[in-house]
Design an enzyme around this catalytic site. Structure first.
Site, short mmCIF file in Angstrom:
data_model
loop_
_atom_site.label_atom_id
_atom_site.label_comp_id
_atom_site.label_asym_id
_atom_site.label_seq_id
_atom_site.Cartn_x
_atom_site.Cartn_y
_atom_site.Cartn_z
CG ASP A 1 35.82 46.00 -31.96
OD1 ASP A 1 36.19 45.31 -31.01
OD2 ASP A 1 34.93 45.64 -32.76
CD GLU B 1 39.61 43.36 -30.36
OE1 GLU B 1 39.25 42.62 -29.43
OE2 GLU B 1 38.82 43.88 -31.16
#
Length: 684
Positions: A348, A384
């Protein structure tokens, strides 16, 4: 099926214990053996660190000061059994202007704790400064002394990059309302490992299960007063302990799930949050790292160290270029890869992993260390590739062995099907593998994780039902969530009549077909194949309720079959998913690997590429003896198209992905494409 397991507790007070000897400063955390425990905790700036042992709930706290060697406090305590609960207290300066926030009234959770006795819960007292502080021991979870399990011995599935199809799953949302999962297992990893859950995933044909965060997390402090709770898990405190709500049996629950899915030939990867913690900004709680060594673990504002650098939008940012935070991240990754048996990670807000004082670098210490690590370097690593900090958009810039979420793919596909002018060239680039983003770094199309919808944003059904976001239920006046979604409502905002509902389903099928007919690695978010809606909420992180729980009773079985058929077609036709960029160069017998066609079956010219009103694109693929022709019609009227001449002894066969609409095909005269359709022709 095994029953729901819970972690052990001693059930008795810990009495008459003391430091046996200095123990060892390595490994960090609490290590159990037959004689007791070794304790080691990092803090470069604390004056003292004390181990706090707890017995039964409500029992007394026993405090044992640890000895110091360099930046590690450590000690050995005999006679401590498995199941004992513990935490730390650290003393030192409370001087936010210098970056220090020590407070011995705060009980601190071991960042290396293997399990917790309960979930985190927000209490305002966790944020009180010294002088106003209360003892927070009753308010925070305790670590549980456990023996580290052995390495999980299971056969990892061997998935070729071009064959990989990722299925993004929120464990709680996937299982919470599934009537085929026993009630006691709903909302847990054990429920996800249940045969009913596995059967659905196998039915789809996906190869890779991506679990949204399962590490223990805390609600953002503004949610409890609103009656809301974090539903996604992107607010962790600690990196080893699983959230007790998802894994009441701790790491054993993950090991069972991984072994179950490996036996079915499916990979398991974890969505990992190493960019921030749930301790939030300067008004947040002191739970773990902040109280152990705030100035080391977090990146602080150089002009005002009382404030945190907020590259993540969550209040703080971990300083992963420093040795101690980097070691914590690497140790956690190795733990889940070896003890948990997982096959990789999705990171993330991954630019934080590459941030140094001078900004993002693809050769930053943590990224370089992962690339050299014998346990980690060959796992599936997905970034990401954006955060909200300065220079935080880094799509295409991660190391050669990494894959990346491709939001350019998402937006360009949406724009084409929404009907935006001039979208045809961008669509072709995405269908061909996004060479503009990945080829320069020597990476193949599989490095592009293609998606049309993900957990963050509209569901696939809402993408075609809402032109605007509707996040009022989040309690932030609809100010949260992305404002620009390239979505459309098909004529009415939200629920509508049968005709509009049918048009929306047609668009959903077209979007899914585009995804699975593109070069690159497709990712599907769990529930989109069921036709799930979140009522137009494009930021449903705070909706741990029916807004996000999958509605299995009203699942669209026809849509599930469509997804399964598309995945099977992709798997059975290597010309679709080959891990090479489409270039238009000869692939076999002088035939190009791709030809981009107009309605006459002729290659597009400069003028037709540049036509802003073009809504039709043909993609003729050739590899070896295999020829596939795909037509994309984003217009609202049927279109007649010419087909290339089939080879001697062969004919074109139409493959309809929408069972309600058959393609009219004449080998000599061509075919009629339905409005808003993707039509596949295979040379047979």
């Amino acid at each position: 099926m095994k029953t729901r397991r819970r972690l052990p507790f001693t059930g008795t007070d810990v009495k008459d214990v003391r430091l046996t000897d200095a123990g060892k400063p390595d490994p960090l955390g609490v290590t159990l053996d037959k004689d007791g425990i070794n304790v080691a905790v990092f803090s470069a700036h604390a004056e003292t660190v004390t181990l706090c042992l707890f017995g039964k709930r409500g029992g007394r706290e026993t405090r044992i000061p640890l000895q110091r060697s360099g930046d590690v406090f450590h000690g050995r305590i005999a006679g401590i059994p498995a199941g004992t609960r513990y935490g730390f207290r650290a003393s030192g300066p409370y001087d936010p202007a210098a970056g220090h926030r020590f407070d011995a009234a705060k009980l601190l959770v071991d960042p290396y704790a293997l399990a917790l006795d309960r979930p985190y819960a927000w209490h305002g007292e966790l944020a009180l400064p010294p002088g106003r502080a209360v003892d927070t021991a009753p308010l925070v979870p305790k670590g549980i002394v456990l023996a580290t399990p052995p390495v999980l011995k299971t056969t990892r599935p061997s998935i070729k990059p071009e064959a990989r199809v990722i299925y993004e799953v929120n464990t709680r949302a996937f299982t919470k309302s599934n009537p085929q999962v026993p009630r006691a297992l709903r909302g847990t990893l054990a429920g996800l490992a249940h045969p009913a859950s596995l059967a659905h995933i196998v039915r789809l044909g996906v190869t890779t299960l991506e679990l949204m965060p399962i590490a223990a997390w805390i609600d953002e402090r503004h949610l409890p007063p609103l009656g809301l709770a974090n539903a996604w898990g992107y607010n962790p405190v600690g990196f080893f302990a699983l959230d007790p709500r998802l894994a009441p049996g701790g790491i054993a629950d993950l090991r069972h799930l991984v072994a179950t899915f490996h036996e079915a030939g499916i990979e398991v990867i974890l969505d990992i949050v190493f960019n921030h913690t749930g301790e939030s900004d300067e008004f947040g709680g002191t739970l773990s790292l902040r109280g152990l060594d705030n100035a080391t673990y977090y990146r602080l504002d150089p002009s005002d160290p009382a404030r945190y650098v907020n590259d993540t939008g969550t209040g703080n940012t971990l300083a992963l270029d420093r040795p101690a935070p980097m070691r914590l991240a690497l140790d956690a990754l190795r733990y889940f890869a070896t003890i948990g048996g997982v096959d990789g990670y999705r990171f993330d807000l991954a630019p934080v992993l590459g941030r140094c004082d001078d900004g993002f670098r693809p050769d930053a210490p943590l990224l370089s260390a992962i690339g050299r690590d014998p346990v980690l370097k060959d796992l599936l690593l997905i970034a990401e590739p954006w955060d909200i900090g300065h220079g935080g958009y880094r799509l295409g810039e991660f190391p050669e062995s990494w894959s990346e979420w491709n939001d350019r793919y998402r937006d360009d596909v949406r724009r084409f099907w929404r009907g935006d002018d001039g979208a045809i060239g961008s669509l072709a680039t995405r269908l061909a593998g996004s060479a503009d983003l990945f080829e320069a770094s020597g990476r193949p199309p599989s490095a592009s994780i293609n998606f049309v919808a993900a957990h963050d944003g509209f569901t696939l059904a809402d993408l075609v039902a809402y032109a605007d976001k509707h996040n009022e239920a989040n309690g932030e006046g609809n100010r949260d969530g992305a404002a620009f979604n390239f979505s459309w409502n098909s004529g009415a905002e939200g629920p509508a009549g049968a005709a509009i509902a049918a048009a929306r389903l047609t668009d959903i099928r077209a979007l899914l077909a585009t995804l699975f007919l593109s070069r690159g690695t497709p990712m599907l978010t769990a529930g989109d194949e069921l036709g799930r809606s979140q009522g137009g909420n494009n930021n449903a992180y705070a909706q741990d309720n029916e807004h996000t729980w999958l509605d299995w009773k009203n699942a669209d079985e026809g849509l599930i079959d469509t997804v399964a058929a598309l995945i099977a077609f992709r798997r059975d036709h290597p010309v679709i998913a080959a891990d090479r960029f489409l270039t238009g160069q000869p692939a076999a017998a002088g035939v190009p690997d791709v030809a981009w066609l107009d309605e006459a079956g002729e290659p597009l010219t400069t003028s037709t590429w540049d036509d802003p009103g073009r809504r039709v694109l043909g993609m003729a693929l050739c590899a070896g003896r295999e020829r596939i022709l795909v037509w994309f019609n984003a217009g609202f009227e049927p279109v007649k198209v010419a087909l290339p001449v089939a080879r001697p002894g062969h004919v074109w066969r139409a493959i309809d992905i929408d069972p309600t609409r058959a393609t009219h095909l004449d080998q000599a005269r061509g075919a009629s494409l339905a409005a808003r359709s993707v039509t596949i022709f295979s040379e047979a």
